[in-house]
Design a protein around this motif. Structure first.
Motif, PDB file in Angstrom:
ATOM      1  N   ALA A   8       0.827  -1.206   0.000  1.00  0.00           N
ATOM      2  CA  ALA A   8       0.000   0.000   0.000  1.00  0.00           C
ATOM      3  C   ALA A   8       0.861   1.256   0.000  1.00  0.00           C
ATOM      4  CB  ALA A   8      -0.931  -0.007   1.214  1.00  0.00           C
ATOM      5  N   LYS A   9       1.963   1.231   0.752  1.00  0.00           N
ATOM      6  CA  LYS A   9       2.878   2.378   0.793  1.00  0.00           C
ATOM      7  C   LYS A   9       3.542   2.585  -0.565  1.00  0.00           C
ATOM      8  CE  LYS A   9       6.708   4.243   3.568  1.00  0.00           C
ATOM      9  NZ  LYS A   9       7.746   4.358   2.534  1.00  0.00           N
ATOM     10  N   LEU A  56       2.320   1.792  -3.478  1.00  0.00           N
ATOM     11  CA  LEU A  56       1.299   2.344  -4.372  1.00  0.00           C
ATOM     12  C   LEU A  56       1.091   3.832  -4.098  1.00  0.00           C
ATOM     13  CD1 LEU A  56      -1.230  -0.610  -4.175  1.00  0.00           C
ATOM     14  CD2 LEU A  56      -0.109   0.160  -6.255  1.00  0.00           C
ATOM     15  N   TYR A  57       1.027   4.198  -2.831  1.00  0.00           N
ATOM     16  CA  TYR A  57       0.829   5.605  -2.478  1.00  0.00           C
ATOM     17  C   TYR A  57       1.965   6.477  -3.004  1.00  0.00           C
ATOM     18  CZ  TYR A  57      -0.212   9.744   0.313  1.00  0.00           C
ATOM     19  OH  TYR A  57      -0.504  11.019   0.710  1.00  0.00           O
ATOM     20  N   GLU A  58       3.177   5.977  -2.865  1.00  0.00           N
ATOM     21  CA  GLU A  58       4.332   6.747  -3.326  1.00  0.00           C
ATOM     22  C   GLU A  58       4.375   6.870  -4.847  1.00  0.00           C
ATOM     23  OE1 GLU A  58       7.568   4.725  -1.459  1.00  0.00           O
ATOM     24  OE2 GLU A  58       7.293   5.788   0.462  1.00  0.00           O
ATOM     25  N   ASN A  59       3.581   6.064  -5.524  1.00  0.00           N
ATOM     26  CA  ASN A  59       3.464   6.149  -6.972  1.00  0.00           C
ATOM     27  C   ASN A  59       2.133   6.782  -7.401  1.00  0.00           C
ATOM     28  OD1 ASN A  59       5.747   4.613  -8.642  1.00  0.00           O
ATOM     29  ND2 ASN A  59       5.484   3.587  -6.656  1.00  0.00           N
ATOM     30  N   VAL A 105       2.071  -0.800 -11.318  1.00  0.00           N
ATOM     31  CA  VAL A 105       2.740  -0.537 -10.036  1.00  0.00           C
ATOM     32  C   VAL A 105       2.454  -1.661  -9.049  1.00  0.00           C
ATOM     33  CG1 VAL A 105       2.853   1.026  -8.060  1.00  0.00           C
ATOM     34  CG2 VAL A 105       2.758   1.955 -10.374  1.00  0.00           C
ATOM     35  N   LEU A 106       1.219  -2.161  -9.036  1.00  0.00           N
ATOM     36  CA  LEU A 106       0.876  -3.248  -8.127  1.00  0.00           C
ATOM     37  C   LEU A 106       1.693  -4.498  -8.438  1.00  0.00           C
ATOM     38  CD1 LEU A 106      -0.992  -4.261  -5.842  1.00  0.00           C
ATOM     39  CD2 LEU A 106      -2.589  -4.971  -7.614  1.00  0.00           C
ATOM     40  N   HIS A 107       1.810  -4.848  -9.713  1.00  0.00           N
ATOM     41  CA  HIS A 107       2.638  -5.996 -10.100  1.00  0.00           C
ATOM     42  C   HIS A 107       4.055  -5.843  -9.559  1.00  0.00           C
ATOM     43  CE1 HIS A 107       0.828  -9.010 -12.776  1.00  0.00           C
ATOM     44  NE2 HIS A 107      -0.071  -8.083 -13.071  1.00  0.00           N
ATOM     45  N   ASP A 108       4.661  -4.680  -9.798  1.00  0.00           N
ATOM     46  CA  ASP A 108       6.047  -4.463  -9.369  1.00  0.00           C
ATOM     47  C   ASP A 108       6.171  -4.511  -7.854  1.00  0.00           C
ATOM     48  OD1 ASP A 108       6.743  -4.183 -12.018  1.00  0.00           O
ATOM     49  OD2 ASP A 108       6.829  -1.987 -11.972  1.00  0.00           O
ATOM     50  N   ALA A 109       5.229  -3.879  -7.167  1.00  0.00           N
ATOM     51  CA  ALA A 109       5.303  -3.804  -5.707  1.00  0.00           C
ATOM     52  C   ALA A 109       5.159  -5.177  -5.071  1.00  0.00           C
ATOM     53  CB  ALA A 109       4.230  -2.849  -5.178  1.00  0.00           C
ATOM     54  N   VAL A 110       4.154  -5.939  -5.494  1.00  0.00           N
ATOM     55  CA  VAL A 110       3.926  -7.261  -4.910  1.00  0.00           C
ATOM     56  C   VAL A 110       5.095  -8.190  -5.211  1.00  0.00           C
ATOM     57  CG1 VAL A 110       2.474  -9.328  -5.009  1.00  0.00           C
ATOM     58  CG2 VAL A 110       1.413  -7.067  -4.885  1.00  0.00           C
ATOM     59  N   THR A 111       5.563  -8.184  -6.450  1.00  0.00           N
ATOM     60  CA  THR A 111       6.657  -9.084  -6.840  1.00  0.00           C
ATOM     61  C   THR A 111       7.907  -8.802  -6.036  1.00  0.00           C
ATOM     62  OG1 THR A 111       5.753  -9.249  -9.089  1.00  0.00           O
ATOM     63  CG2 THR A 111       8.052  -9.881  -8.768  1.00  0.00           C
ATOM     64  N   SER A 112       8.281  -7.520  -5.943  1.00  0.00           N
ATOM     65  CA  SER A 112       9.518  -7.180  -5.232  1.00  0.00           C
ATOM     66  C   SER A 112       9.383  -7.387  -3.727  1.00  0.00           C
ATOM     67  CB  SER A 112       9.922  -5.735  -5.532  1.00  0.00           C
ATOM     68  OG  SER A 112       8.941  -4.828  -5.068  1.00  0.00           O
ATOM     69  N   THR A 156      -4.932   3.694  -1.840  1.00  0.00           N
ATOM     70  CA  THR A 156      -5.670   2.464  -1.523  1.00  0.00           C
ATOM     71  C   THR A 156      -6.103   2.534  -0.056  1.00  0.00           C
ATOM     72  OG1 THR A 156      -3.629   1.301  -0.909  1.00  0.00           O
ATOM     73  CG2 THR A 156      -4.377   1.104  -3.211  1.00  0.00           C
ATOM     74  N   THR A 157      -6.868   1.546   0.366  1.00  0.00           N
ATOM     75  CA  THR A 157      -7.339   1.543   1.749  1.00  0.00           C
ATOM     76  C   THR A 157      -7.808   0.148   2.116  1.00  0.00           C
ATOM     77  OG1 THR A 157      -8.759   2.712   3.342  1.00  0.00           O
ATOM     78  CG2 THR A 157      -9.760   2.084   1.250  1.00  0.00           C
ATOM     79  N   PHE A 158      -8.146  -0.038   3.392  1.00  0.00           N
ATOM     80  CA  PHE A 158      -8.886  -1.223   3.815  1.00  0.00           C
ATOM     81  C   PHE A 158     -10.192  -0.764   4.418  1.00  0.00           C
ATOM     82  CE2 PHE A 158     -10.121  -4.083   7.377  1.00  0.00           C
ATOM     83  CZ  PHE A 158     -10.675  -5.066   6.574  1.00  0.00           C
ATOM     84  N   ARG A 159     -11.279  -1.216   3.885  1.00  0.00           N
ATOM     85  CA  ARG A 159     -12.606  -0.989   4.439  1.00  0.00           C
ATOM     86  C   ARG A 159     -13.134  -2.322   4.956  1.00  0.00           C
ATOM     87  NH1 ARG A 159     -15.650   3.736   3.162  1.00  0.00           N
ATOM     88  NH2 ARG A 159     -14.141   5.392   2.783  1.00  0.00           N
ATOM     89  N   TYR A 160     -13.558  -2.461   6.222  1.00  0.00           N
ATOM     90  CA  TYR A 160     -13.597  -1.419   7.220  1.00  0.00           C
ATOM     91  C   TYR A 160     -12.817  -1.910   8.431  1.00  0.00           C
ATOM     92  CZ  TYR A 160     -17.482   0.254   4.381  1.00  0.00           C
ATOM     93  OH  TYR A 160     -18.248   0.686   3.354  1.00  0.00           O
TER      94      TYR A 160
END
Length: 387
Positions: A310-311, A313-316, A370-377, A320-324
């Motif tokens: 999530a961090k 993604l935010y920096e890019n 970005v999600l692909h890169d973030a999760v993979t790394s 995002t969020t988690f509800r609830y």
């Protein structure tokens, strides 16, 4: 920033508001009545079954009051739910009883509900998580068999249905939200439904001080002598909406089919391009006959990396969020040391991606990349640290 929620408001809504201004009637009036009628038609019910409110939260408080909930009573609701639902129960002097949820859909199942029901259960306050209907048909049957009232929080489910029947109309009462983050936006506002039209009539009066003539507009239609006189049937608040917001709502109802098509296009892209991403679970398929409003699109990320993803993604530029956040962990509700393992695990893994009709194809492409890169790394880093 690519927002997780975003309203779609434009020239048509501005023109509708301008027309209200020209009419010099800004309060509850003809446009509010039109919005209520159009929403009732959308649900497939008669207009006598709905009335508008200034928010979904107010409609929820009202539903709890009309259910006769009070001290000594219990109301069952999912641990993954909005704080307003629990506040409505606690403010009535009743005890919120939080139940577990399906680990993938985050919706209450019959098995979860039955574990939480007791002889003191007065009502069930059900959420349709993310717009998924869940086991609403079966839960409605359980509630009817037990003599327990069912209130549906359909804030996420403005166009959700099961076999053509609208979510929010399976139980005794239902509530919807039109705030700035919902699919249909009136800036702020809500709708209340009841199976019993007499309950709707009582609700309309409670929403305006308990007055028998519950708005200036209805008083203006009277032709009898001393039309300004009134009677009070309950000691209530002022919680009505107005023609300015209702005019926006009428335009939004016109645009709703297009909103839903675009949201489905985005969901289809997410499904297709994230299906093979290691360590990630996508929302499960809908059962036959179920339709979702696609209010939320949530992932469940393995390996304890959800927060850092999530961090990233935010920096890019992607919010995002988690509800609830889990309600049974809120000390004010007095849940104590209750353990709800599915909800607790989901709360550590689940991440909601941007999903609204104003997202461009480029926004969706960027989010997926970005999600692909973030999760993979991050997953590789976590595995390396464990080895």
């Amino acid at each position: 920033m690519i927002n997780i929620f975003q309203p779609s408001l434009g020239d048509a809504e501005l023109a509708a508001v301008a027309e209200v201004f020209r009419s010099n009637w800004l309060g509850r009036g003809a446009r509010t009545q039109e919005f209520e009628t159009r929403f009732a038609n959308h649900l497939g019910v008669g207009g006598e079954h709905v009335t508008s409110a200034n928010s979904c939260t107010e409609a929820t408080f009202l539903a709890v009051e009309l259910a006769g909930v009070g001290p000594g009573d219990e109301v069952v609701l999912p641990a993954v739910s909005f704080v307003g639902a629990a506040n409505a129960v606690a403010s009535a002097g009743a005890r919120p009883v939080f139940c577990d949820v399906d680990p993938r859909t985050l919706n209450v199942r019959v098995t979860d509900l039955e574990k939480a029901l007791t002889p003191r259960t007065k009502a069930v306050l059900l959420l349709h998580y993310g717009g998924y209907p869940g086991e609403v048909e079966q839960i409605a049957e359980v509630c009817e068999d037990r003599g327990v009232l069912l209130i549906e929080d359909a804030a996420c489910a403005v166009a959700s249905s099961v076999d053509g029947r609208a979510c929010g109309t399976f139980g005794d009462m239902g509530v919807w939200s039109f705030d700035h983050g919902k699919v249909v936006v009136t800036v702020d506002g809500g709708m209340f439904y009841a199976k019993d039209p007499d309950m709707v009539a009582a609700a309309a009066k409670r929403l305006y001080f308990g007055l028998e003539q519950f708005s200036g507009f209805s008083q203006a239609q009277r032709t009898d002598a001393r039309w300004w006189d009134f009677e009070v049937s309950s000691f209530s608040r002022r919680s009505i909406t107005n023609d300015v917001l209702a005019a926006i709502g009428c335009v939004q109802m016109d645009r709703l089919p297009g909103f839903l098509r675009r949201r489905q296009e985005i969901v289809t892209r997410y499904h297709k391009d994230l299906a093979d991403l290691p360590g990630v679970l996508l929302p499960p398929p809908l059962p036959p006959g179920h339709v979702s409003s696609n209010y939320l699109y949530w992932l469940q990320i393995d390996g304890g990396i959800r927060d850092v993803v999530a961090k990233d993604l935010y920096e890019n530029g992607i919010y995002t969020t988690f509800r609830y956040p889990l309600l049974h962990r809120v000390a004010a509700y007095g849940a104590g040391d209750v353990r709800l393992p599915n909800a607790e695990r989901a709360a550590e893994m689940t991440l909601c991606l941007p999903l609204h009709q104003a997202l461009t194809d480029e926004d969706v492409d960027h989010t997926i990349s970005v999600l692909h890169d973030a999760v993979t790394s991050r997953l590789a880093g976590a595995r390396k640290a464990q080895s």
